[in-house]
Design a protein around this motif. Sequence first.
Motif, mmCIF file in Angstrom:
data_model
loop_
_atom_site.group_PDB
_atom_site.id
_atom_site.type_symbol
_atom_site.label_atom_id
_atom_site.label_comp_id
_atom_site.label_asym_id
_atom_site.label_seq_id
_atom_site.Cartn_x
_atom_site.Cartn_y
_atom_site.Cartn_z
ATOM 1 N N ALA B 127 -2.260 -7.591 -2.883
ATOM 2 C CA ALA B 127 -3.386 -6.707 -2.543
ATOM 3 C C ALA B 127 -3.353 -5.458 -3.427
ATOM 4 O O ALA B 127 -4.393 -4.958 -3.867
ATOM 5 C CB ALA B 127 -3.320 -6.315 -1.064
ATOM 6 N N GLY B 128 -2.152 -4.960 -3.691
ATOM 7 C CA GLY B 128 -2.018 -3.816 -4.588
ATOM 8 C C GLY B 128 -2.420 -4.170 -6.005
ATOM 9 O O GLY B 128 -3.180 -3.446 -6.661
ATOM 10 N N ALA B 214 2.264 -2.654 -1.626
ATOM 11 C CA ALA B 214 0.985 -2.642 -2.342
ATOM 12 C C ALA B 214 1.022 -1.655 -3.507
ATOM 13 O O ALA B 214 0.502 -1.938 -4.602
ATOM 14 C CB ALA B 214 -0.149 -2.294 -1.379
ATOM 15 N N MET B 215 1.634 -0.488 -3.286
ATOM 16 C CA MET B 215 1.739 0.499 -4.368
ATOM 17 C C MET B 215 2.551 -0.066 -5.526
ATOM 18 O O MET B 215 2.210 0.131 -6.692
ATOM 19 C CB MET B 215 2.393 1.780 -3.836
ATOM 20 C CG MET B 215 1.512 2.513 -2.834
ATOM 21 S SD MET B 215 2.413 3.870 -2.014
ATOM 22 C CE MET B 215 1.702 5.261 -2.850
ATOM 23 N N ALA B 216 3.637 -0.771 -5.206
ATOM 24 C CA ALA B 216 4.449 -1.374 -6.275
ATOM 25 C C ALA B 216 3.625 -2.409 -7.034
ATOM 26 O O ALA B 216 3.662 -2.471 -8.272
ATOM 27 C CB ALA B 216 5.705 -2.005 -5.677
ATOM 28 N N GLY B 217 2.854 -3.218 -6.303
ATOM 29 C CA GLY B 217 2.004 -4.214 -6.961
ATOM 30 C C GLY B 217 0.960 -3.564 -7.858
ATOM 31 O O GLY B 217 0.689 -4.032 -8.967
ATOM 32 N N ALA B 218 0.397 -2.463 -7.396
ATOM 33 C CA ALA B 218 -0.629 -1.765 -8.176
ATOM 34 C C ALA B 218 -0.037 -1.145 -9.439
ATOM 35 O O ALA B 218 -0.630 -1.222 -10.528
ATOM 36 C CB ALA B 218 -1.297 -0.696 -7.310
ATOM 37 N N ALA B 239 8.477 3.492 -3.931
ATOM 38 C CA ALA B 239 7.946 2.155 -4.221
ATOM 39 C C ALA B 239 8.070 1.841 -5.710
ATOM 40 O O ALA B 239 8.487 0.742 -6.101
ATOM 41 C CB ALA B 239 6.483 2.079 -3.778
ATOM 42 N N ALA B 240 7.743 2.820 -6.540
ATOM 43 C CA ALA B 240 7.835 2.616 -7.990
ATOM 44 C C ALA B 240 9.288 2.458 -8.428
ATOM 45 O O ALA B 240 9.590 1.711 -9.369
ATOM 46 C CB ALA B 240 7.179 3.792 -8.719
ATOM 47 N N ALA B 241 10.199 3.156 -7.732
ATOM 48 C CA ALA B 241 11.622 3.079 -8.083
ATOM 49 C C ALA B 241 12.148 1.654 -7.914
ATOM 50 O O ALA B 241 13.023 1.211 -8.668
ATOM 51 C CB ALA B 241 12.429 4.054 -7.229
#
Lengths: 318, 318
Positions: B127-128, B214-218, B239-241
């Motif tokens: 979804a991200g 979702a943030m990681a996926g985006a 999330a990015a980490a």
Amino acid sequence: PDRAARAAAEARNSRLTKPPGALGRLEEIAVWWCGWRGVARGALERPQIVVFAADHGVARRGVSPFPAEVTAQMVGNFAAGGAAINQLSRLLGARLDVVDVGVGRPTADFTEGPAMDEARFLQALGAGWDAVDPDADLFIAGEMGIGATSAASAVAAALFGGGAEAWTGRGAGVDDAGLRAKTAVVAAGLAAHPEAAADPLEALRRLGGLEMAAMAGAVAAARARRTPVLLDGFICTAAAAALAHASPGALEHCRAGHRSGEAAHGRMLDALGLEAVLDLGMRLGEGSGAAVAALTVKAALACHGGMATFAEAGVSGG
Amino acid sequence: PDRAARAAAEARNSRLTKPPGALGRLEEIAVWWCGWRGVARGALERPQIVVFAADHGVARRGVSPFPAEVTAQMVGNFAAGGAAINQLSRLLGARLDVVDVGVGRPTADFTEGPAMDEARFLQALGAGWDAVDPDADLFIAGEMGIGATSAASAVAAALFGGGAEAWTGRGAGVDDAGLRAKTAVVAAGLAAHPEAAADPLEALRRLGGLEMAAMAGAVAAARARRTPVLLDGFICTAAAAALAHASPGALEHCRAGHRSGEAAHGRMLDALGLEAVLDLGMRLGEGSGAAVAALTVKAALACHGGMATFAEAGVSGG
């Protein structure tokens, strides 16, 4: 500031749909601006940036990597829309004025005598005073003038003490030898004007520049009109510091837009009790750091003025 | 990034009418953005902000001063235009999307089992990924979810080590007793999932939230499309980490928009080698810190793209 407006702005801030304090510095900025504008909420609609341009007698002593002609050339660049401040003014939606207070008519070399006689000093102060648009809702003073950081260093050293070395930096980018020479010029200026340490406005007249005098006049005019001010970097803050030393509280309508890459600027902000909005290593002058910071003020006011309250949005409080 | 575009942007920067380096961090930001966009100069025209909203199983353990219903209420506030991110998106000229990845359908309580099973985790990542507009020229991921800082603290502790205390803070504003209880919940989560320390994506699945996945996926999707990303605060960076730990270099297309008021965020940025653009004590989430920082990116690009060169303006170089 208007205490009732400030209190109303604070009350509004406390009801907005966010945890208390979660917008950090933006909250303080919005309340500060509302207090000086005398409104419970508002938007930044008429910011004004004025760049004061002037030449410096000390420029002939090799204190800058750029030749003195660059002052006039950059005034041409402002008129043509090619400088950084032109781009930033447009992005901010600000009125930009460039006021020539001494381009091609430099101050006297402060190592040999006062930079300005009293008439010229007062004229520059007045030019600054008159440059502030009475309808501006945020004021920024910028400057252009080859040699200006030397003048600002000398004024800062006279106001705050600690000697030339503590307040002299690389400005537009002098190398190590250039920094030694520049520091010696500032030290010679301080030695030539012992009166400057005792009287802040004398420090500005004897060691400063025409653009610094104009900036001081403009900041004072903004105070008289209750117009909030974002201070720019080293030169602007040194000019404003002379006001603060002459009259405590003179900068209550000001916030520090940014912490400059010029090392002594941070020390000056600390001494004045000012906390910068931005710290991006900028050291261009022209009002550029404050202009970028004004975007954050705009963001703060957009949130404060536009957000729903817990009651309006039907959100449960904490 | 596109090395030729980056080199062309750097060359242009060196010719603009300012002393070298005088725009400080703005110069690096402009060159970074141009490199990822594959252009020698450009303007920010299509920024996108996506707020991922989801509920958290741990919310029932009293880790937030706000009740869990606030997640859904704030999604209503986003739809009505009343939240901070609505005001900031409008000011920035950004497209704002709100993506529900689990509002009212919380993760499992991570003290009792994995927050997500694999299917749900992959669905949220996807979804991200799908939420990123292929035409966006800057991407910001924000989040809304009561309990999210507890999840982010647990993920950070699993990724970086040091224990629950080092990574747990006040979030939306818990008091001292609340902080102790929240830290105990995070510690219980870490104890329940020893596998998380060895595998960054497992840390995200077992301890994180649907909005974090979702943030990681985006952020990964933006990397695949070479879209520059401004990271928001504590939850977004955690999330990015997980991506950065799974794949070194995964955040090269990212800059840290701001240093949050949540104390552990600064420690996480330091550990990731990221220097924040802003440091305003913001801790709201929603992408708000990165949205304010995006105004500085816009300013950087306005200067880089719009300023005259020394040759064009007839200004003498240093």
